[in-house]
Design an enzyme around this catalytic site. Structure first.
Site, PDB file in Angstrom:
ATOM      1  N   HIS A 166       0.833  -1.214   0.000  1.00  0.00           N
ATOM      2  CA  HIS A 166       0.000   0.000   0.000  1.00  0.00           C
ATOM      3  C   HIS A 166       0.866   1.261   0.000  1.00  0.00           C
ATOM      4  O   HIS A 166       0.459   2.294   0.536  1.00  0.00           O
ATOM      5  CB  HIS A 166      -0.949   0.034   1.202  1.00  0.00           C
ATOM      6  CG  HIS A 166      -1.714  -1.234   1.422  1.00  0.00           C
ATOM      7  ND1 HIS A 166      -2.971  -1.460   0.901  1.00  0.00           N
ATOM      8  CD2 HIS A 166      -1.381  -2.369   2.085  1.00  0.00           C
ATOM      9  CE1 HIS A 166      -3.379  -2.668   1.244  1.00  0.00           C
ATOM     10  NE2 HIS A 166      -2.434  -3.244   1.957  1.00  0.00           N
ATOM     11  N   SER A 287      15.172  20.235 -17.489  1.00  0.00           N
ATOM     12  CA  SER A 287      14.069  21.167 -17.702  1.00  0.00           C
ATOM     13  C   SER A 287      14.599  22.405 -18.406  1.00  0.00           C
ATOM     14  O   SER A 287      15.708  22.854 -18.130  1.00  0.00           O
ATOM     15  CB  SER A 287      13.467  21.549 -16.349  1.00  0.00           C
ATOM     16  OG  SER A 287      12.763  22.768 -16.474  1.00  0.00           O
ATOM     17  N   LYS A 293      16.787  20.483 -12.426  1.00  0.00           N
ATOM     18  CA  LYS A 293      15.993  19.274 -12.673  1.00  0.00           C
ATOM     19  C   LYS A 293      16.744  18.196 -13.451  1.00  0.00           C
ATOM     20  O   LYS A 293      17.446  18.470 -14.407  1.00  0.00           O
ATOM     21  CB  LYS A 293      14.721  19.621 -13.468  1.00  0.00           C
ATOM     22  CG  LYS A 293      13.704  20.463 -12.739  1.00  0.00           C
ATOM     23  CD  LYS A 293      13.019  19.742 -11.584  1.00  0.00           C
ATOM     24  CE  LYS A 293      12.126  18.604 -11.977  1.00  0.00           C
ATOM     25  NZ  LYS A 293      10.915  19.038 -12.641  1.00  0.00           N
ATOM     26  N   GLU A 300       9.084   7.547 -17.494  1.00  0.00           N
ATOM     27  CA  GLU A 300       7.744   8.112 -17.734  1.00  0.00           C
ATOM     28  C   GLU A 300       7.233   7.742 -19.126  1.00  0.00           C
ATOM     29  O   GLU A 300       6.060   7.412 -19.302  1.00  0.00           O
ATOM     30  CB  GLU A 300       7.789   9.630 -17.586  1.00  0.00           C
ATOM     31  CG  GLU A 300       8.028  10.062 -16.151  1.00  0.00           C
ATOM     32  CD  GLU A 300       8.323  11.553 -16.051  1.00  0.00           C
ATOM     33  OE1 GLU A 300       7.518  12.266 -15.474  1.00  0.00           O
ATOM     34  OE2 GLU A 300       9.367  11.999 -16.569  1.00  0.00           O
TER      35      GLU A 300
END
Ligand code: ARG
Length: 473
Positions: A166, A287, A293, A300
């Site tokens: 969980h 970025s 970043k 992704e």
């Protein structure tokens, strides 16, 4: 209204019973050559075997067969050396393309090869050959990813991390155990790929359009020469059946789903909140606005592209739903989803393998997180069990202690013995020694458990299983 051409753009496959040629718009609409040209190598292989079969059946003389075979070789050679030949061809489909080329080179003899056979069985045969080869290529791609996971697991042996259910801290495990869990899923995928190749491994040639071939052809020999395990058992089923394509797409959909889970884990682990892994520069992007970043774009995109692969399975299921038996032109819609899902999955597996291999574990961060005393609560309950408490009671007692510790704002392992003894007289001074990360890790010492010795064994076993996979070079 578009103008109707005088005749079909490149010779005729059919049309004797027609007064007028097809509408140009419709002709373009029904063409499949743009994508089924990918089946050309298989089509030519089937054609070679069929030329022999026609010679045996007395339809072609030996010379005619030889001329046909030589021309098929020429077509194969030209298709490779001059791809523009295919680009500009107005052929309806790959079968039409080969026939037109045969006629171009051989004159009327070129038409003879399409004796006793139908495009329905040709396309089913070509497509089965594609799926068999595709499944082998995919197996090799999956094996490379498993190898990357197992390699990482071997290098990382000994690094603890918090195991979660969980998404909550549950029990400590080894990072290698986590990596091998993913490897295990991909091992199962190899079984599904083999199964898809096995369903495809029957040769429709000799089934005709639907009723079977009226010539005396040896279907067993044809199947063998084309590398199939057997001929299909029923000519009508052979024209209708696309189960092999569904099986392959299902195998790919599961692979993609496994990749998406791996991706999600790595995206989370790379976040500042976890910091369990260091993203490799080679598989990350920056970025344009925020200089600090480093983004897990590889993972992704893998997660994002999964949808395309699962959608391909849905697409073919939707095409097949409600079709009657036998060949229907709807079946022409079978190839694009398979080609697309195959190409996508090959690319996804290659990127995943590269990214896994280049990722560095952040041992300090994982060890720190795994040292959260809350992860040792199960160990504490086991301590009481070893001293005679039923597990249910032990669970209850430790739960109360955790709550009390929370109230006091401390980890439960920091409570003094006298406090613990208020909850159970079974606690003794050796409790604190028993309550440590190494002991917790060593606890699940069963086959398949996270105890370090077991994980080391599992790494070795995975390497052996990997070596045993039937991967073509
Ligand atoms: N291009 C067709 C396909 O991919 C080949 C079979 C056509 N057969 C027919 N009877 N129209 O399905």
């Amino acid at each position: 209204m578009s103008a109707a051409p005088k005749e079909q753009p490149a010779g005729k496959l059919w049309g004797g019973r027609f007064d007028r040629a097809p509408d140009e718009l419709f002709y373009q609409f029904q063409r499949s050559f743009a994508f089924d040209r990918r089946l050309l190598p298989y089509e030519l292989a089937v054609d070679r075997v069929w030329a022999h079969a026609l010679e045996s059946a007395g339809i072609l003389t030996i010379e005619e067969m030889r001329d046909t075979l030589t021309t098929l070789d020429k077509i194969a050679e030209r298709a490779t050396s001059d791809p523009a030949w295919l680009d500009i061809s107005p052929a309806e489909d790959v079968h039409h393309f080969v026939e037109t080329a045969l006629v171009e080179y051989l004159g009327p003899l070129g038409f003879k090869l399409h004796t006793g056979r139908s495009r329905n069985e040709l396309v089913a045969t070509d497509f089965r050959m594609f799926v068999k080869e595709a499944a082998h290529e995919m197996l090799a791609a999956v094996a490379r990813l498993i190898s990357a996971l197992v390699g990482q697991a071997e290098r990382a042996l000994g690094i603890p991390m918090p195991g979660m259910t969980h998404m909550q801290h549950a029990q400590p495990i080894l990072f290698s155990h986590f990596l091998l869990a993913h490897a295990e899923a991909f091992f199962r995928d190899t079984v599904r790929l083999d199964a898809a190749a096995a369903t495809a491994d029957a040769c429709p040639m000799g089934s005709g359009a639907l009723a079977g071939c009226a010539l005396d052809v040896d279907r067993g020999a044809i199947a063998r020469e084309l590398g199939f395990a057997r001929p299909t058992a029923n000519s009508l089923d052979a024209a209708s059946d696309r189960d092999f394509a569904l099986d392959y797409l299902y195998a790919l959909a599961v692979i993609a789903t496994h990749l998406s889970r791996l991706s999600e884990d790595f995206v989370l682990f790379a976040s500042q909140e976890f910091g369990f892994i260091v993203l490799p520069d080679e598989f990350s992007t920056g970025s344009s606005l925020m200089p600090q970043k480093k983004n897990p774009d590889a993972w992704e995109l893998l997660r994002g592209k999964t949808g395309r692969v699962t959608a391909s399975l849905h697409t073919l299921l939707a095409t097949l739903k409600g079709l009657p038996s036998s060949y229907q032109r709807d079946l022409q819609e079978d190839k694009e989803p398979v080609f697309a899902a195959h190409d996508q999955a090959v690319a996804m597996l290659a990127v995943a393998a590269g990214a896994v291999a280049a990722t560095r574990p952040n041992e300090a961060r994982m060890r720190e997180a795994a040292s959260d005393p809350a992860l040792l609560a199960t160990e504490a309950a086991h301590y009481l069990v070893r001293r005679g408490a039923p597990f249910r009671h032990a669970h209850e007692i430790v739960g109360q202690i955790v709550r009390e510790a929370e109230r006091l704002g401390k980890p439960f392992s920091a409570l003094p013995l006298e406090t613990l003894c208020k909850f159970s007289p079974l606690f003794a001074a050796d409790f604190y020694g028993a309550l440590n990360l190494d002991a917790a890790l060593a606890g699940p010492d069963v086959a398949g458990g996270t105890a370090p010795g077991r994980v080391r064994e599992a790494v070795m076993a995975a390497k052996q299983r990997l070596a045993a996979l039937q991967v073509k070079p």
